[in-house]
Write a protein that holds these residues in place. Structure first.
Motif, short mmCIF file in Angstrom:
data_model
loop_
_atom_site.label_atom_id
_atom_site.label_comp_id
_atom_site.label_asym_id
_atom_site.label_seq_id
_atom_site.Cartn_x
_atom_site.Cartn_y
_atom_site.Cartn_z
N PRO A 165 0.81 -1.22 0.00
CA PRO A 165 0.00 0.00 0.00
C PRO A 165 0.84 1.27 0.00
N ARG A 166 2.12 1.15 0.34
CA ARG A 166 2.97 2.34 0.38
C ARG A 166 3.27 2.86 -1.02
N ARG A 167 3.29 1.93 -1.96
CA ARG A 167 3.69 2.35 -3.31
C ARG A 167 2.63 3.21 -3.94
N ARG A 168 3.08 4.21 -4.69
CA ARG A 168 2.15 5.11 -5.34
C ARG A 168 1.43 4.37 -6.47
N HIS A 169 0.23 4.82 -6.73
CA HIS A 169 -0.48 4.21 -7.85
C HIS A 169 0.14 4.66 -9.17
N GLY A 170 0.24 3.71 -10.11
CA GLY A 170 0.89 4.01 -11.38
C GLY A 170 0.18 5.06 -12.20
N ALA A 171 -1.13 5.22 -11.97
CA ALA A 171 -1.87 6.20 -12.76
C ALA A 171 -1.72 7.60 -12.22
N GLN A 172 -1.19 7.70 -11.01
CA GLN A 172 -1.06 9.04 -10.44
C GLN A 172 0.15 9.74 -11.02
N ILE A 173 -0.05 10.98 -11.40
CA ILE A 173 1.09 11.78 -11.82
C ILE A 173 1.65 12.40 -10.54
N PRO A 174 2.87 12.10 -10.20
CA PRO A 174 3.39 12.63 -8.94
C PRO A 174 3.42 14.15 -8.95
N GLY A 175 3.23 14.72 -7.78
CA GLY A 175 3.17 16.17 -7.66
C GLY A 175 4.38 16.88 -8.22
N TRP A 176 5.53 16.24 -8.12
CA TRP A 176 6.73 16.94 -8.59
C TRP A 176 6.71 17.16 -10.10
N VAL A 177 5.99 16.31 -10.82
CA VAL A 177 5.91 16.52 -12.27
C VAL A 177 5.20 17.84 -12.55
N SER A 178 4.05 18.03 -11.87
CA SER A 178 3.30 19.28 -12.07
C SER A 178 4.15 20.48 -11.67
N TRP A 179 4.83 20.34 -10.54
CA TRP A 179 5.60 21.49 -10.06
C TRP A 179 6.83 21.75 -10.91
N SER A 180 7.39 20.70 -11.50
CA SER A 180 8.53 20.95 -12.38
C SER A 180 8.06 21.66 -13.65
#
Lengths: 313, 284, 421
Positions: free
Chosen positions: A18-33
């Motif tokens: 459950p710790r692993r991020r879901h593959g469909a989620q775009i991690p926040g750092w992508v948006s912020w970059s």
């Protein structure tokens, strides 16, 4: 749909890890970059300077001075009693009051006439839009010569028709009118294009319906169909023109420099410019800028309201 | 009966057209008059200017004389080079920063998105004259006044571009972006190779808007540029018009013609893009 | 007799299905030029949930799709079928639940890592790329280094000749498979809907994925083309042997193309079974109503009680029967009903008969045209019989309930009571 890509409400997934991020989620750092560089610039070039200008307006800072002290609302109080400032503000509003009605009316007139043509629309649009694209400073030098009191072609023409000469830029009573003339010339084509866009958005059937209802004369149709439907566009054009006219600077800087007599064509931005960058009285220039910003924000607020209405229309 | 009525309507129709044309032609003449004066004066001998009557055509045609004078005696070409460098430099940074930001605002959800967009909307209304003083002080503090950088820096961020591109990207179909993700593209690749090519009209319109407004800008260069070698066309012209005896109208008009010509020619060649680009501030 | 949900979700009910599936996989393997160990994968969804804020679009959807199977998710718009498909593809995260492909969880994998291809409703072709570039994109991304994929400069990256040539050949081969070899240099805008559809298929095929997801791929085509493409997609499935998961709102597509169909309603999978099973043996009234055209007849228990003269237990709220169940042959065995003939529609081979009972219930029947002409209509009234085994009973919840009639006619009252308890 992708708006929820990063959102992950509800309970954690029942996945093995459950710790692993879901593959469909775009991690926040992508948006912020992606947004990061703009955010940095937004802070450095916009937010900090605005904070600084407000702070400065409460100080007596002079460019190059070693000391600076907090003076509270003194700068604003001084503006209140400063006749030159009030004259500049008054001139600016007078100027706006001349430019806006004329350029909006002329724009509407041009748009309606051109829109009603069966041929030649393109070429007229081109001609009336040409002043919009022209470098205003260059055209200001042309206008300065054109309206020159003695050798300007305008006055030579008047004289050849037996009319008295008009010396716009040496007469304190006419100078704002002369400057306004230039702005009307350079703004009418812009407004014309906005109005043409508004006109083409009016469905043809409405005119057919009006004709069927017995409105035969073009004037009837104009007042009962065109004008009401152009209402939102007109409001918008008025406010946009107001903001443009309010920011008058180039022609004053090139042609009159606030003259002919002391301050006859002083406008808000030019006075602020002189105060800040010629006399280097940063504190009082900052206070003028804040007043300028406040006025602009009022117009912008109105503009946003009109735009909202236009969307709902 | 109906035939005569038709004829009557047709007559009125052509009459209306005729009146419109007549009126528009008269106005067109007035609107073009300054351009005409600019051109004709640049070909006139100086003594003609001080005659008491106005001649429509030059009595002595000076040909390229004032143009050559303008190009050789004043750094007009340098002004133009500066104009190109500064407005292209501004545009490049604007596109590189605004496009990714607009894409993030349009297609991703992240913490702070609403706030960021609200700030963008607010900043849309703030003209350059507001942050000018602090920016000037900042540039002075880092010793960067009177440089290309100083002339470009305040415009590196265009909130207008962010706003406009966000609109354009929002309408880009999600399914194509999804397909690109399944095809294995990274988010950056999707943006630059899929979404951006689909938004060329918006980007072109903005580019026209940005290039014209910075080519024509006088206010900011007047504040930060001092040396002749760095002056932009409007600043150079204002300076030149001032420092010259003021009576050499031929050379002045030739210079004005040269400095306005690039944009005017570009406009004539790409009218639609220009009209769209320049009025974009108004329509959306 | 009550069938549980679990039972319906088990192996497909169609006899010999496993054999068919195996054969397909073998065929698939033979047609492949690559020596991959398998061309298809088993997909398992376990308790998938999805909520947007307070609204839940998927509630605990579980489904197992066998390797090589053609599974269709069908349901009215807004039932969550497309969302489920996007969750499988990794385009949207689920709120809860797990997805396994060939037994391993893929939840943490990005879309590109899941070995899944998808065909979208709008085809989602890259508008600025030629057909050839569109089809080749998945391979270019996977086989060329980043630098070589740059728009113009990419051409200058050395050592990519062979890779580029291979991609070109692969594109040509796949394009020929779907008969668009002659369209390669065109842009999507210059193609017809059907051609775009084929390009989208080719772009999916070229990756050799084990799982194909299709999101209403035919809904933008005109009716005639849809029929053709239906056949082409099923034969493509047979040829490739991969697992196909197909989303549609069109029951005809679901019924004609699939090995099994999962009917979704309000974010739930209501029933998953073979098309025939869904038609004859729906486990939920909504399924019964959704599948079949004209719609199944649903009558109240009061109405049937009047027909049979026997009250029905409270555990049953509706009785339903297909239009074909109406038997107009005189004196046939079963429950006799007398109704008013409202109108009839000639469909060529069949005739639809619209009836209304004295209680006002409307009933639709379907009979062969030949039979219609010999039908006795007296005074605008017509009689028909229903065989009890053709009737389906549904509980007030909408779930299927056991039939309270004995196979050979009416049920004795005492046995009915025992059922009710």
């Amino acid at each position: 749909m992708p708006a929820d890509i990063a959102a992950f409400p509800g309970p954690a997934p029942v996945a093995a890890s459950p710790r692993r991020r879901h593959g469909a989620q775009i991690p926040g750092w992508v948006s912020w970059s992606l947004a990061g560089p703009s955010v940095v610039l937004l802070v450095l070039l916009m937010l900090l300077p605005i904070a600084a200008i407000i702070l400065l307006s409460f100080t007596d800072y002079r460019f190059g001075a070693l000391e600076v002290s907090f003076v509270g609302f003194d700068n604003y109080a001084d503006l209140n009693t400063d006749r030159a400032f009030w004259r500049a503000l008054g001139n600016t509003f007078t100027y706006v009051a001349m430019v806006v009605p004329a350029s909006v009316f002329l724009g509407l007139l041009l748009a309606v006439l051109i829109n009603g043509l069966t041929r030649g629309r393109k070429i007229y649009q081109l001609i009336f839009f040409l002043p919009v694209t022209a470098t205003l400073v260059a055209m200001a030098t042309v206008w300065k010569y054109l309206l020159h009191g003695t050798i300007g072609p305008f006055n030579l023409l008047l004289k050849s028709w037996g009319l008295p000469a008009i010396d716009f830029f040496s007469d304190p009573d006419l100078v704002l009118g002369g400057l306004a003339l230039i702005n009307i010339w350079s703004l009418a084509g812009f407004n014309m294009v906005l109005f043409i866009a508004g006109l083409t958005a009016i469905p043809e059937e409405l005119y057919d319906a009006a004709s069927v209802d017995g409105m035969e004369s073009p004037l009837d149709r104009f007042f009962s169909v065109t004008l009401p439907l152009l209402g939102p566009t007109t409001m918008f054009v008025i406010i946009t023109s107001t903001i443009t006219a309010f920011k008058v600077f180039d022609t004053v800087a090139v042609i009159t420099r606030g003259g002919p007599r002391r301050g006859a064509s002083d406008v808000l931005l030019y006075t602020t410019y002189l105060e800040g960058f010629t006399y280097f009285r940063m504190g009082s220039a900052a206070a003028m800028t804040v007043v300028f910003l406040a006025i602009i924000m009022i117009f912008a607020f109105l503009q946003a309201r009109v735009l909202d209405r236009k969307v709902h229309y | 009966m109906s035939k005569t009525r038709q004829a009557g309507a047709g007559m009125r129709y052509t009459l209306g057209q005729f009146a419109s044309h007549a009126f528009l032609l008269a106005l067109a003449f007035i609107f073009m008059f300054p351009f005409y004066v600019m051109l004709v004066t640049s070909f006139r001998a100086p003594q003609e200017l001080f005659t008491p009557e106005f001649n429509w055509l030059p009595q002595t045609f000076t040909g390229a004389h004032y143009y050559i004078e303008s190009l050789t005696a004043t750094p007009v070409l340098t002004f133009m080079k500066n104009g190109v460098v500064i407005s292209l430099g501004i545009l490049l940074v604007q596109l590189l920063t605004a496009i990714p930001c607009a894409y993030a605002l349009a297609k991703f959800e992240f913490r702070g998105r609403e706030l960021l967009f609200a700030i963008v909307i607010f900043a849309l209304t703030v003209p350059i004259q507001v942050p000018a003083l602090p920016l000037f002080l900042g540039l002075n503090a880092i010793g960067a006044l009177d440089t290309y950088f100083a002339a470009m820096m305040p415009f590196f961020l265009s909130v207008f571009a962010i706003f406009l591109f966000r609109q354009s990207f929002k309408s880009y179909p999600d399914e194509i972006i999804h397909a690109a993700r399944l095809d294995g593209m990274s988010e950056w690749a999707i943006l630059w190779t899929i979404v951006v090519p689909g938004s060329v009209p918006a980007i072109a319109a903005f580019s026209v808007f940005s290039l014209t407004s910075h080519w024509n800008d006088l206010y900011w260069p007047m504040i930060v540029i001092r040396s002749n070698e760095l002056m932009t066309p409007p600043l150079g012209l204002a300076y030149f018009a001032d420092s010259e005896s003021g009576e050499n109208y031929g050379a002045l008009m030739a210079t004005a013609t040269i400095l306005t010509a690039p944009l005017m020619l570009a406009f004539l060649f790409a009218q639609r893009q220009f009209i769209r680009g320049i009025t974009m501030t108004g329509v959306k | 007799m009550i069938q549980t949900k679990r039972q319906t979700r088990q192996r497909p009910a169609r006899p010999g299905w496993a054999g068919v599936c195996l054969a397909r996989r073998l065929v698939g393997r033979l047609t492949k030029h690559t020596g991959e160990p398998s061309v298809s994968a088993k997909v398992e969804l376990e308790n998938i949930e999805k909520s947007y804020g307070a609204t839940q679009t998927l509630r605990s959807a579980s489904l197992t799709i066998e390797a090589g199977e053609f599974m269709t998710l069908v349901g009215p718009s807004g039932c969550g079928k497309s969302t489920l498909l996007r969750i499988m593809a990794g385009l949207q995260p689920q709120s809860a639940g797990e997805i396994r492909i060939d037994g391993t969880s893929v939840d943490h994998l990005r879309p590109r890592e899941r070995d899944i291809a998808m065909v979208f409703q709008s085809y989602a072709l890259y508008p600025h790329m030629s057909v050839e570039q569109n089809i080749g994109t998945p391979l270019r991304i996977r086989r060329l280094p980043t630098a070589a994929r740059l728009p113009v400069l990419g051409r200058l990256v050395p050592g990519q000749r062979t890779a580029r040539r291979q991609i070109q050949e692969a594109v040509r081969e796949v394009a020929d498979q779907v008969e668009i070899g002659h369209l390669l240099p065109r842009k999507p805008a210059a193609l017809s809907g059907g051609q775009r559809q084929r390009v989208a298929l080719a772009r999916a095929i070229i990756r050799n994925p084990k799982v194909f997801l299709m999101d209403e791929p035919l809904s933008n085509l005109d009716a005639r083309l849809r029929v053709t493409m239906r056949g082409e997609i099923t034969s493509l499935h047979r040829r490739l042997g991969a697992t196909f998961i197909y989303v549609t709102h069109d029951q005809t597509e679901a019924m004609t193309m699939s090995d099994r169909v999962a009917v979704m309603m309000d974010g739930e999978i209501v029933q998953c079974a073979s098309p025939q099973e869904l038609y004859t043996n729906p486990q939920d009234l909504r399924v019964a109503r959704f599948i079949g055209s004209p719609e199944i007849n649903v009558v109240s228990t009061e109405e049937t009680a009047r027909w049979t003269g026997q009250p029905l237990p409270d555990s049953i709220a509706h009785i339903a029967f297909r239009p074909e169940a109406l038997d107009f042959t005189p004196k046939s065995a079963g429950i006799g009903v007398d109704a008013r003939l409202l109108r009839h529609e000639l469909l060529g081979h069949d005739v639809l008969v619209f009836l209304q009972t004295d209680q006002g219930t409307e009933i639709t029947g379907r009979i062969p045209a030949a039979q219609w002409s010999g039908l006795a209509v007296a005074d605008g009234r017509i009689a028909f019989t229903l065989r009890p085994e053709a009737l389906l009973a549904f509980a007030p919840s909408g779930k299927r309930a056991p039939l309270p009639f004995s196979p050979d006619g009416m049920m004795p009252a005492d046995r009915m009571l025992s059922h009710a308890s």
